[in-house]
Design an enzyme around this catalytic site. Structure first.
Site, PDB file in Angstrom:
ATOM      1  N   ASP A 245      55.148 -47.703 -37.791  1.00 25.48           N
ATOM      2  CA  ASP A 245      55.756 -46.369 -37.942  1.00 25.48           C
ATOM      3  C   ASP A 245      55.267 -45.633 -39.195  1.00 25.48           C
ATOM      4  OD1 ASP A 245      57.209 -46.892 -35.652  1.00 25.48           O
ATOM      5  OD2 ASP A 245      58.951 -47.648 -36.743  1.00 25.48           O
TER       6      ASP A 245
ATOM      7  N   LEU B  50      51.657 -53.639 -31.689  1.00 26.10           N
ATOM      8  CA  LEU B  50      50.235 -53.926 -31.455  1.00 26.10           C
ATOM      9  C   LEU B  50      49.647 -54.523 -32.729  1.00 26.10           C
ATOM     10  CD1 LEU B  50      49.436 -50.566 -29.632  1.00 26.10           C
ATOM     11  CD2 LEU B  50      49.384 -52.839 -28.563  1.00 26.10           C
TER      12      LEU B  50
ATOM     13  N   ASN C 141      52.153 -42.499 -31.027  1.00 21.10           N
ATOM     14  CA  ASN C 141      53.492 -43.042 -30.766  1.00 21.10           C
ATOM     15  C   ASN C 141      54.515 -41.946 -31.017  1.00 21.10           C
ATOM     16  OD1 ASN C 141      55.532 -45.013 -30.290  1.00 21.10           O
ATOM     17  ND2 ASN C 141      55.844 -45.215 -32.506  1.00 21.10           N
TER      18      ASN C 141
ATOM     19  N   HIS D 218      58.455 -41.651 -32.334  1.00 19.70           N
ATOM     20  CA  HIS D 218      59.504 -42.444 -32.992  1.00 19.70           C
ATOM     21  C   HIS D 218      60.756 -41.581 -33.143  1.00 19.70           C
ATOM     22  CE1 HIS D 218      61.216 -45.507 -35.577  1.00 19.70           C
ATOM     23  NE2 HIS D 218      61.621 -44.520 -36.359  1.00 19.70           N
TER      24      HIS D 218
HETATM   25  C1  GRF Z   1      62.372 -43.012 -27.249  1.00 15.60           C
HETATM   26  O1  GRF Z   1      63.526 -42.715 -27.951  1.00 15.60           O
HETATM   27  C2  GRF Z   1      61.188 -43.070 -28.169  1.00 15.60           C
HETATM   28  O2  GRF Z   1      61.320 -42.245 -29.286  1.00 15.60           O
HETATM   29  C3  GRF Z   1      61.192 -44.505 -28.626  1.00 15.60           C
HETATM   30  O3  GRF Z   1      61.598 -45.233 -27.502  1.00 15.60           O
HETATM   31  C4  GRF Z   1      62.395 -44.407 -26.658  1.00 15.60           C
HETATM   32  C5  GRF Z   1      61.761 -44.457 -25.315  1.00 15.60           C
HETATM   33  O4  GRF Z   1      62.524 -43.807 -24.332  1.00 15.60           O
HETATM   34  N1  GRF Z   1      59.905 -44.892 -29.131  1.00 15.60           N
HETATM   35  P1  GRF Z   1      61.932 -43.624 -22.872  1.00 15.60           P
HETATM   36  O5  GRF Z   1      61.598 -45.005 -22.332  1.00 15.60           O
HETATM   37  O6  GRF Z   1      60.721 -42.767 -22.974  1.00 15.60           O
HETATM   38  O7  GRF Z   1      63.036 -42.979 -22.093  1.00 15.60           O
END
Ligand code: GRF
Length: 252
Positions: free
Chosen positions: A149, A97, A111, A113
């Site tokens: 991040d 974004l 978010n 991560h």
């Molecule tokens: C997850 O590992 C999250 O940490 C990262 O992207 C992945 C998304 O997985 N940001 P999902 O689409 O929720 O299964």
């Protein structure tokens, strides 16, 4: 007295397991929360299909087209103006974004991560964690800021790195804990229990309906709580009983 639901908007690009975990958590907990919309930049995202199956409103604006992210963000702003929400949650949203969008919605975007930030920002976190030889890995829920991040950390889930782990086996263990930390962290922010401040997150009074909600900023994977495996020598092979002696073992 019925509470006014806090409304969430989920942004995703792929399989949507974090969205699904959030939707299940909301369904099975008493807090006044609802997912207002699920938005994607990829029409083939499985997360969109999962949302439709649950009767949740979806929208998709491709970012691969000529309008790119600016057009996506304009469409998203229009949606937010027409259908206000309390919190945006990124759940595997694979686009960045713009700093302007992040600043406009500061404190209202979360978010998740897949690493223990600040370690391993960016992509391929599990392979990088294995290559670095770390013993613990995990996931971080953070506020979204203009820097990738790097927003203020809200919650972390820790998993052990086990002998023989591959990026896939480690990713699966991390995902398990993501599904636990993200819903409760989202609920805590939507409820006002965790509030953004210039110093990071601070605690605040819960909104009506959320009074009993507990927030744990650190979760440990059950495998971390098990006592370490003792490395046992292979048992000595017992001597064969002599003929006619040790009947008990001979009968087994
Ligand atoms: C997850 O590992 C999250 O940490 C990262 O992207 C992945 C998304 O997985 N940001 P999902 O689409 O929720 O299964």
């Amino acid at each position: 007295m019925p509470w006014v639901n806090k409304r969430l908007l989920v942004l995703l690009s792929g399989r949507g397991s974090n969205f699904e975990a959030l939707a299940n958590w909301i369904e099975t907990h008493p807090w006044p929360l609802e997912i207002g919309s699920v938005v994607s930049n990829r029409p083939e995202a499985r997360g969109l299909e999962l949302a439709r199956e649950r009767g949740i409103r979806t929208a998709c604006w491709e970012t691969r087209g000529p309008g790119g992210m600016p057009a996506f963000e304009r469409a998203l702003e229009d949606l937010l103006a027409a259908d206000p929400i309390d919190l945006m949650v990124l759940a595997g949203f694979m686009r960045i974004l713009s700093p302007e969008f992040c600043l406009r919605h500061a404190g209202r975007i979360l978010n998740i991560h897949p690493s223990l930030l600040p370690a391993f920002p960016g992509l391929n976190t599990h392979a990088r964690a294995l290559a670095a030889g770390v013993q613990s890995h995990g996931a971080t829920v953070h506020g979204v800021s203009a820097d990738l991040d790097a927003g203020p950390i809200l919650a972390q889930g820790l998993v052990p790195v086990l002998p023989g782990d591959t990026p896939d086996s480690l990713a699966a263990r991390v995902l398990e804990i993501e599904h636990q930390i993200y819903p409760q962290a989202i609920a805590a922010v939507a409820a006002g229990i965790m509030r953004p401040s210039p110093e990071g997150w601070c605690r605040g009074p819960a909104s009506p309906g959320f009074e009993a909600l507990e927030f744990r900023p650190l979760l440990l994977h059950p495998a971390l709580l098990q006592p370490p495996q003792r490395s046992l020598q292979p048992p000595q092979r017992s001597l064969e009983p002599l003929q006619g002696v040790g009947e008990a073992s001979a009968q087994r």
